[in-house]
Design a protein around this motif. Structure first.
Motif, short mmCIF file in Angstrom:
data_model
loop_
_atom_site.label_atom_id
_atom_site.label_comp_id
_atom_site.label_asym_id
_atom_site.label_seq_id
_atom_site.Cartn_x
_atom_site.Cartn_y
_atom_site.Cartn_z
N PHE A 243 40.16 -3.81 -71.49
CA PHE A 243 41.02 -4.50 -70.54
C PHE A 243 42.46 -4.27 -71.00
O PHE A 243 42.81 -4.64 -72.12
CB PHE A 243 40.66 -5.99 -70.51
N TYR A 244 43.25 -3.63 -70.17
CA TYR A 244 44.63 -3.32 -70.52
C TYR A 244 45.56 -4.23 -69.70
O TYR A 244 45.40 -4.37 -68.49
CB TYR A 244 44.94 -1.85 -70.24
N ILE A 245 46.53 -4.81 -70.40
CA ILE A 245 47.44 -5.74 -69.74
C ILE A 245 48.87 -5.41 -70.13
O ILE A 245 49.16 -5.13 -71.29
CB ILE A 245 47.18 -7.21 -70.15
N CYS A 246 49.75 -5.48 -69.15
CA CYS A 246 51.17 -5.31 -69.44
C CYS A 246 51.85 -6.67 -69.36
O CYS A 246 51.33 -7.60 -68.74
CB CYS A 246 51.82 -4.35 -68.45
N GLY B 110 50.94 -8.97 -66.28
CA GLY B 110 50.26 -8.39 -65.13
C GLY B 110 48.85 -8.94 -65.07
O GLY B 110 48.41 -9.68 -65.96
N SER B 111 48.13 -8.60 -64.03
CA SER B 111 46.79 -9.15 -63.82
C SER B 111 45.73 -8.38 -64.59
O SER B 111 44.57 -8.78 -64.60
CB SER B 111 46.45 -9.16 -62.33
N GLY B 112 46.13 -7.29 -65.24
CA GLY B 112 45.19 -6.56 -66.07
C GLY B 112 44.46 -5.45 -65.34
O GLY B 112 44.31 -5.48 -64.12
N THR B 113 44.02 -4.48 -66.10
CA THR B 113 43.23 -3.35 -65.58
C THR B 113 41.98 -3.20 -66.43
O THR B 113 42.06 -3.03 -67.64
CB THR B 113 44.03 -2.03 -65.64
N ARG B 114 40.84 -3.29 -65.76
CA ARG B 114 39.57 -3.09 -66.46
C ARG B 114 39.22 -1.61 -66.38
O ARG B 114 38.93 -1.10 -65.31
CB ARG B 114 38.47 -3.94 -65.80
N LEU B 115 39.29 -0.93 -67.51
CA LEU B 115 38.97 0.50 -67.55
C LEU B 115 37.57 0.68 -68.12
O LEU B 115 37.26 0.18 -69.19
CB LEU B 115 39.98 1.25 -68.42
N THR B 116 36.77 1.41 -67.38
CA THR B 116 35.43 1.77 -67.86
C THR B 116 35.33 3.29 -67.84
O THR B 116 35.52 3.92 -66.81
CB THR B 116 34.33 1.17 -66.97
N ARG C 216 38.97 -11.97 -66.04
CA ARG C 216 39.42 -10.71 -65.45
C ARG C 216 40.83 -10.81 -64.87
O ARG C 216 41.19 -10.09 -63.94
CB ARG C 216 38.45 -10.22 -64.39
N LYS C 217 41.62 -11.72 -65.40
CA LYS C 217 43.01 -11.84 -64.98
C LYS C 217 43.92 -11.79 -66.19
O LYS C 217 43.48 -11.99 -67.32
CB LYS C 217 43.23 -13.19 -64.25
N GLY C 218 45.20 -11.54 -65.95
CA GLY C 218 46.16 -11.58 -67.04
C GLY C 218 46.50 -13.01 -67.39
O GLY C 218 46.36 -13.92 -66.58
N GLN D 87 50.29 -5.30 -61.46
CA GLN D 87 49.60 -4.25 -62.23
C GLN D 87 48.52 -3.63 -61.35
O GLN D 87 47.75 -4.32 -60.70
CB GLN D 87 48.98 -4.84 -63.50
N HIS D 88 48.46 -2.32 -61.41
CA HIS D 88 47.54 -1.58 -60.54
C HIS D 88 47.01 -0.35 -61.27
O HIS D 88 47.77 0.31 -61.98
CB HIS D 88 48.29 -1.16 -59.27
#
Lengths: 113, 114
Positions: free
Chosen positions: A91-94, A105-111, B41-43, A6-7
């Protein structure tokens, strides 16, 4: 093992702009990808399900025009947050379903500022 | 009533302790039960997977499902500081159309103190 990349991992954007988040399955084909949103100390909230080659299915209360999902190939699904506002910060995760459980996925922190 | 209830913690234990993490649920249709570990901060990453009632062991981890009580547990033996993370339970049930309904608990934050 199955990996979903995830990116980006973190993104800061200005209010009103759009942000694209990508999830790629690296060593398997993901015909389905789930997109979640996670608030601090809250459970993962399913936003939508993307299916390769067809329209995404959105959960009740999730704005389709705001959270655009595209699953153009068997290895790539994208979530675009359009006209982002500070309340979209999260925090968005697929995740892709596997035979046993899901690979996240490792997640995306959106601010959004 | 939430479909899945999980104490958010935080739960602090000394290194070497046995940790017990639990979830209760209300929907008897749930068939598959999973535990995920999520570092900050991880999935989430899948730890254990069980189907129906019973126990499953994997190293220091034991997952237990009691469908009659609608109660699932994850036990961690000889806990280590590296086990410090948030542990989420999850369960799923098949719904019409061949899809699965998948519900997560809120997660329990665990701290293992050295």
């Amino acid at each position: 093992g199955a990996v979903v990349s995830q990116h980006p991992s973190r993104v800061i954007c200005k209010s009103g702009t759009s942000v694209k988040i990508e999830c790629r399955s690296l060593d398997f084909q993901a015909t389905t990808m789930f997109w979640y949103r996670q608030f601090p100390k809250k459970s993962l909230m399913l936003m939508a399900t993307s299916n390769e080659g067809s329209k995404a299915t959105y959960e009740q209360g999730v704005e389709k025009d705001k959270f655009l999902i595209n699953h153009a190939s068997l290895t790539l699904s994208t979530l675009t947050v359009t006209s982002a506002h500070p309340e979209d910060s999260s925090f968005y995760i697929c995740s892709a379903p596997r035979m046993y459980g899901y690979t996240f996925g490792s997640g995306t922190r959106l601010t959004v500022v | 009533q939430k479909e899945v209830e999980q104490d958010p913690g935080p739960l602090s234990v000394p290194e070497g302790a046995i940790v017990s993490l639990n979830c209760t649920y209300s929907n008897s249709a749930f068939q598959y039960f999973m535990w995920y570990r999520q570092y900050s901060r991880k999935g989430p990453e899948l730890l254990m997977y069980t189907y129906s009632s019973g126990n499953k062991e994997d190293g220091r981890f034991t997952a237990q499902v009691d469908k009659s009580s609608k109660y699932i547990s994850l036990f961690i033996r000889d806990s280590q500081p590296s086990d410090s993370a948030t542990y989420l339970c999850a369960m799923s049930a098949e719904r019409s159309g061949g899809t699965y309904k998948y519900i997560f608990g809120t997660g329990t934050r665990l701290k293992v103190l050295a």
